[in-house]
Design a protein around this motif. Structure first.
Motif, PDB file in Angstrom:
ATOM      1  N   LYS A  45     114.665  77.224  30.534  1.00 46.70           N
ATOM      2  CA  LYS A  45     115.313  76.112  31.235  1.00 46.70           C
ATOM      3  C   LYS A  45     114.540  75.758  32.490  1.00 46.70           C
ATOM      4  O   LYS A  45     114.290  74.577  32.768  1.00 46.70           O
ATOM      5  CB  LYS A  45     116.756  76.494  31.585  1.00 46.70           C
ATOM      6  N   GLN A  46     114.133  76.788  33.265  1.00 43.54           N
ATOM      7  CA  GLN A  46     113.366  76.541  34.491  1.00 43.54           C
ATOM      8  C   GLN A  46     112.014  75.917  34.163  1.00 43.54           C
ATOM      9  O   GLN A  46     111.542  75.031  34.883  1.00 43.54           O
ATOM     10  CB  GLN A  46     113.175  77.850  35.258  1.00 43.54           C
ATOM     11  N   ASP A  47     111.383  76.386  33.082  1.00 46.37           N
ATOM     12  CA  ASP A  47     110.097  75.811  32.679  1.00 46.37           C
ATOM     13  C   ASP A  47     110.248  74.338  32.314  1.00 46.37           C
ATOM     14  O   ASP A  47     109.399  73.508  32.662  1.00 46.37           O
ATOM     15  CB  ASP A  47     109.523  76.584  31.486  1.00 46.37           C
ATOM     16  N   SER A  48     111.335  74.004  31.624  1.00 49.67           N
ATOM     17  CA  SER A  48     111.578  72.607  31.246  1.00 49.67           C
ATOM     18  C   SER A  48     111.803  71.743  32.478  1.00 49.67           C
ATOM     19  O   SER A  48     111.297  70.618  32.555  1.00 49.67           O
ATOM     20  CB  SER A  48     112.800  72.516  30.311  1.00 49.67           C
ATOM     21  N   ILE A  49     112.548  72.289  33.444  1.00 49.20           N
ATOM     22  CA  ILE A  49     112.782  71.563  34.695  1.00 49.20           C
ATOM     23  C   ILE A  49     111.468  71.323  35.429  1.00 49.20           C
ATOM     24  O   ILE A  49     111.206  70.227  35.938  1.00 49.20           O
ATOM     25  CB  ILE A  49     113.765  72.350  35.597  1.00 49.20           C
ATOM     26  N   PHE A  50     110.616  72.347  35.463  1.00 49.52           N
ATOM     27  CA  PHE A  50     109.335  72.216  36.169  1.00 49.52           C
ATOM     28  C   PHE A  50     108.439  71.192  35.474  1.00 49.52           C
ATOM     29  O   PHE A  50     107.799  70.365  36.130  1.00 49.52           O
ATOM     30  CB  PHE A  50     108.632  73.570  36.234  1.00 49.52           C
ATOM     31  N   LYS A  51     108.364  71.247  34.155  1.00 51.53           N
ATOM     32  CA  LYS A  51     107.525  70.298  33.417  1.00 51.53           C
ATOM     33  C   LYS A  51     107.975  68.864  33.675  1.00 51.53           C
ATOM     34  O   LYS A  51     107.145  67.957  33.845  1.00 51.53           O
ATOM     35  CB  LYS A  51     107.572  70.603  31.924  1.00 51.53           C
ATOM     36  N   ARG A  52     109.291  68.662  33.713  1.00 48.86           N
ATOM     37  CA  ARG A  52     109.821  67.328  34.000  1.00 48.86           C
ATOM     38  C   ARG A  52     109.461  66.905  35.421  1.00 48.86           C
ATOM     39  O   ARG A  52     109.098  65.754  35.674  1.00 48.86           O
ATOM     40  CB  ARG A  52     111.334  67.318  33.789  1.00 48.86           C
ATOM     41  N   TRP A  53     109.524  67.879  36.348  1.00 47.29           N
ATOM     42  CA  TRP A  53     109.155  67.582  37.741  1.00 47.29           C
ATOM     43  C   TRP A  53     107.679  67.203  37.847  1.00 47.29           C
ATOM     44  O   TRP A  53     107.321  66.283  38.575  1.00 47.29           O
ATOM     45  CB  TRP A  53     109.455  68.798  38.627  1.00 47.29           C
ATOM     46  N   VAL A  54     106.819  67.924  37.125  1.00 43.75           N
ATOM     47  CA  VAL A  54     105.383  67.611  37.139  1.00 43.75           C
ATOM     48  C   VAL A  54     105.147  66.193  36.638  1.00 43.75           C
ATOM     49  O   VAL A  54     104.398  65.418  37.239  1.00 43.75           O
ATOM     50  CB  VAL A  54     104.589  68.614  36.277  1.00 43.75           C
ATOM     51  N   GLY A  55     105.802  65.835  35.534  1.00 46.26           N
ATOM     52  CA  GLY A  55     105.646  64.488  34.993  1.00 46.26           C
ATOM     53  C   GLY A  55     106.097  63.422  35.967  1.00 46.26           C
ATOM     54  O   GLY A  55     105.392  62.414  36.182  1.00 46.26           O
ATOM     55  N   ASP A  56     107.268  63.624  36.591  1.00 53.82           N
ATOM     56  CA  ASP A  56     107.794  62.650  37.555  1.00 53.82           C
ATOM     57  C   ASP A  56     106.888  62.555  38.780  1.00 53.82           C
ATOM     58  O   ASP A  56     106.636  61.455  39.304  1.00 53.82           O
ATOM     59  CB  ASP A  56     109.208  63.044  37.996  1.00 53.82           C
ATOM     60  N   THR A  57     106.391  63.722  39.233  1.00 55.42           N
ATOM     61  CA  THR A  57     105.529  63.749  40.422  1.00 55.42           C
ATOM     62  C   THR A  57     104.222  62.997  40.183  1.00 55.42           C
ATOM     63  O   THR A  57     103.767  62.221  41.033  1.00 55.42           O
ATOM     64  CB  THR A  57     105.216  65.201  40.824  1.00 55.42           C
ATOM     65  N   MET A  58     103.624  63.212  39.028  1.00 57.01           N
ATOM     66  CA  MET A  58     102.363  62.538  38.724  1.00 57.01           C
ATOM     67  C   MET A  58     102.548  61.033  38.615  1.00 57.01           C
ATOM     68  O   MET A  58     101.657  60.254  38.977  1.00 57.01           O
ATOM     69  CB  MET A  58     101.769  63.097  37.432  1.00 57.01           C
ATOM     70  N   GLU A  59     103.688  60.590  38.134  1.00 59.60           N
ATOM     71  CA  GLU A  59     103.965  59.152  38.068  1.00 59.60           C
ATOM     72  C   GLU A  59     104.044  58.550  39.462  1.00 59.60           C
ATOM     73  O   GLU A  59     103.530  57.456  39.714  1.00 59.60           O
ATOM     74  CB  GLU A  59     105.284  58.908  37.316  1.00 59.60           C
ATOM     75  N   VAL A  60     104.679  59.273  40.382  1.00 58.21           N
ATOM     76  CA  VAL A  60     104.772  58.802  41.768  1.00 58.21           C
ATOM     77  C   VAL A  60     103.388  58.769  42.411  1.00 58.21           C
ATOM     78  O   VAL A  60     103.041  57.818  43.136  1.00 58.21           O
ATOM     79  CB  VAL A  60     105.720  59.709  42.589  1.00 58.21           C
ATOM     80  N   ILE A  61     102.579  59.799  42.155  1.00 62.26           N
ATOM     81  CA  ILE A  61     101.240  59.875  42.738  1.00 62.26           C
ATOM     82  C   ILE A  61     100.361  58.721  42.245  1.00 62.26           C
ATOM     83  O   ILE A  61      99.563  58.164  43.006  1.00 62.26           O
ATOM     84  CB  ILE A  61     100.593  61.239  42.395  1.00 62.26           C
ATOM     85  N   LYS A  62     100.509  58.371  40.974  1.00 60.47           N
ATOM     86  CA  LYS A  62      99.728  57.255  40.436  1.00 60.47           C
ATOM     87  C   LYS A  62     100.062  55.949  41.164  1.00 60.47           C
ATOM     88  O   LYS A  62      99.193  55.111  41.402  1.00 60.47           O
ATOM     89  CB  LYS A  62      99.994  57.101  38.939  1.00 60.47           C
ATOM     90  N   LYS A  63     101.336  55.793  41.514  1.00 67.19           N
ATOM     91  CA  LYS A  63     101.772  54.571  42.190  1.00 67.19           C
ATOM     92  C   LYS A  63     101.432  54.596  43.675  1.00 67.19           C
ATOM     93  O   LYS A  63     101.140  53.557  44.269  1.00 67.19           O
ATOM     94  CB  LYS A  63     103.280  54.391  42.007  1.00 67.19           C
ATOM     95  N   MET A  64     101.484  55.790  44.273  1.00 68.06           N
ATOM     96  CA  MET A  64     101.229  55.917  45.715  1.00 68.06           C
ATOM     97  C   MET A  64     100.239  57.048  45.985  1.00 68.06           C
ATOM     98  O   MET A  64     100.618  58.110  46.489  1.00 68.06           O
ATOM     99  CB  MET A  64     102.551  56.173  46.468  1.00 68.06           C
ATOM    100  N   PRO A  65      98.977  56.872  45.631  1.00 69.66           N
ATOM    101  CA  PRO A  65      97.979  57.938  45.828  1.00 69.66           C
ATOM    102  C   PRO A  65      97.631  58.127  47.304  1.00 69.66           C
ATOM    103  O   PRO A  65      97.858  57.232  48.127  1.00 69.66           O
ATOM    104  CB  PRO A  65      96.761  57.417  45.044  1.00 69.66           C
ATOM    105  N   ASP A  66      97.095  59.297  47.630  1.00 70.22           N
ATOM    106  CA  ASP A  66      96.640  59.552  48.995  1.00 70.22           C
ATOM    107  C   ASP A  66      95.506  58.602  49.337  1.00 70.22           C
ATOM    108  O   ASP A  66      94.647  58.307  48.504  1.00 70.22           O
ATOM    109  CB  ASP A  66      96.159  61.000  49.140  1.00 70.22           C
ATOM    110  N   LYS A  67      95.488  58.155  50.568  1.00 66.60           N
ATOM    111  CA  LYS A  67      94.434  57.258  51.021  1.00 66.60           C
ATOM    112  C   LYS A  67      93.197  58.065  51.413  1.00 66.60           C
ATOM    113  O   LYS A  67      93.252  58.938  52.272  1.00 66.60           O
ATOM    114  CB  LYS A  67      94.914  56.435  52.220  1.00 66.60           C
ATOM    115  N   ILE A  68      92.075  57.782  50.749  1.00 65.86           N
ATOM    116  CA  ILE A  68      90.827  58.453  51.084  1.00 65.86           C
ATOM    117  C   ILE A  68      90.283  57.868  52.384  1.00 65.86           C
ATOM    118  O   ILE A  68      90.242  56.659  52.570  1.00 65.86           O
ATOM    119  CB  ILE A  68      89.781  58.278  49.960  1.00 65.86           C
ATOM    120  N   GLY A  69      89.879  58.756  53.290  1.00 67.31           N
ATOM    121  CA  GLY A  69      89.376  58.322  54.587  1.00 67.31           C
ATOM    122  C   GLY A  69      90.021  59.125  55.690  1.00 67.31           C
ATOM    123  O   GLY A  69      90.912  59.959  55.452  1.00 67.31           O
TER     124      GLY A  69
END
Length: 203
Positions: A45-69
């Motif tokens: 159950k914890q692994d499933s929660i983490f995998k879902r969190w990773v997927g959601d986090t990567m989607e957010v990062i794609k939309k709002m990536p860190d600014k290089i500089g």
């Protein structure tokens, strides 16, 4: 005849004890199996929660990536094949005659000052940060994480200094010289705190 009667009377409680012992072992095994099954279910159950969190986090990062500089040179994410870990790796670079651009670089500069390792002259500083996320064993948290600095390097006056970093502290430094004509080999110093006082010991 009396001897035989005694032997027969002893066999009954031995058999009875054996049955009780077997029953207790069976109950204990069933209890252990139940606990193991519950643990496996919780981990899954914890692994499933983490995998879902990773997927959601990567989607957010794609939309709002860190600014290089401003000192941040590169950002990359390393996801394990089974998606049970995520490593956020950032590379920083800074030259002392520039304005200090961000908090992470300020943290490393403060650490160098604490160890009396900040060069008196112009210098270049580079390092990597690793934020390693993993599935949490605590049901109320989707993840656990470990943070560390890697490859902390200072270059000044023709020398390069690489610092070891363990559990939030600088552990040692390796000094090497760019000028091969200087006829100097690498020198390593270990950092040891004793009675709240820093001691630097040459190997």
């Amino acid at each position: 005849m009396f001897y035989k009667v005694i032997m027969k009377s002893v066999k009954i409680p031995l058999i009875f004890c054996g049955l009780i012992f077997g029953f207790l072992i069976s109950v204990s095994c069933q209890s252990n199996l139940h606990e193991l099954d519950s643990k496996i279910i919780m981990e899954n159950k914890q692994d499933s929660i983490f995998k879902r969190w990773v997927g959601d986090t990567m989607e957010v990062i794609k939309k709002m990536p860190d600014k290089i500089g401003d000192g941040l040179i590169d950002v990359r994410f390393v996801i394990a094949g089974d998606s049970l870990s995520l490593d956020e790796v950032k590379t920083y670079g800074y030259k002392s005659y520039n304005k200090v651009p961000n908090r992470m670089i300020l943290n490393v500069i403060a650490l160098l000052k604490e160890y009396e390792e900040l060069p008196p002259n112009d210098y270049e500083l580079s390092f990597i940060t690793s934020t390693y996320f993993f599935s949490s064993a605590v049901p109320t948290f989707p993840y656990g994480y470990l943070f560390e600095f890697k490859d902390v390097t200072v270059v000044y006056d023709g020398r390069r200094i690489n610092y070891g970093y363990i559990r939030g502290r600088l552990s040692n430094k390796t000094v090497s010289w760019n000028d091969t004509l200087a006829n100097k080999s690498k020198v390593i110093y270990d950092f040891i705190w004793k009675d709240h006082k820093l001691i630097k010991i040459k190997r």
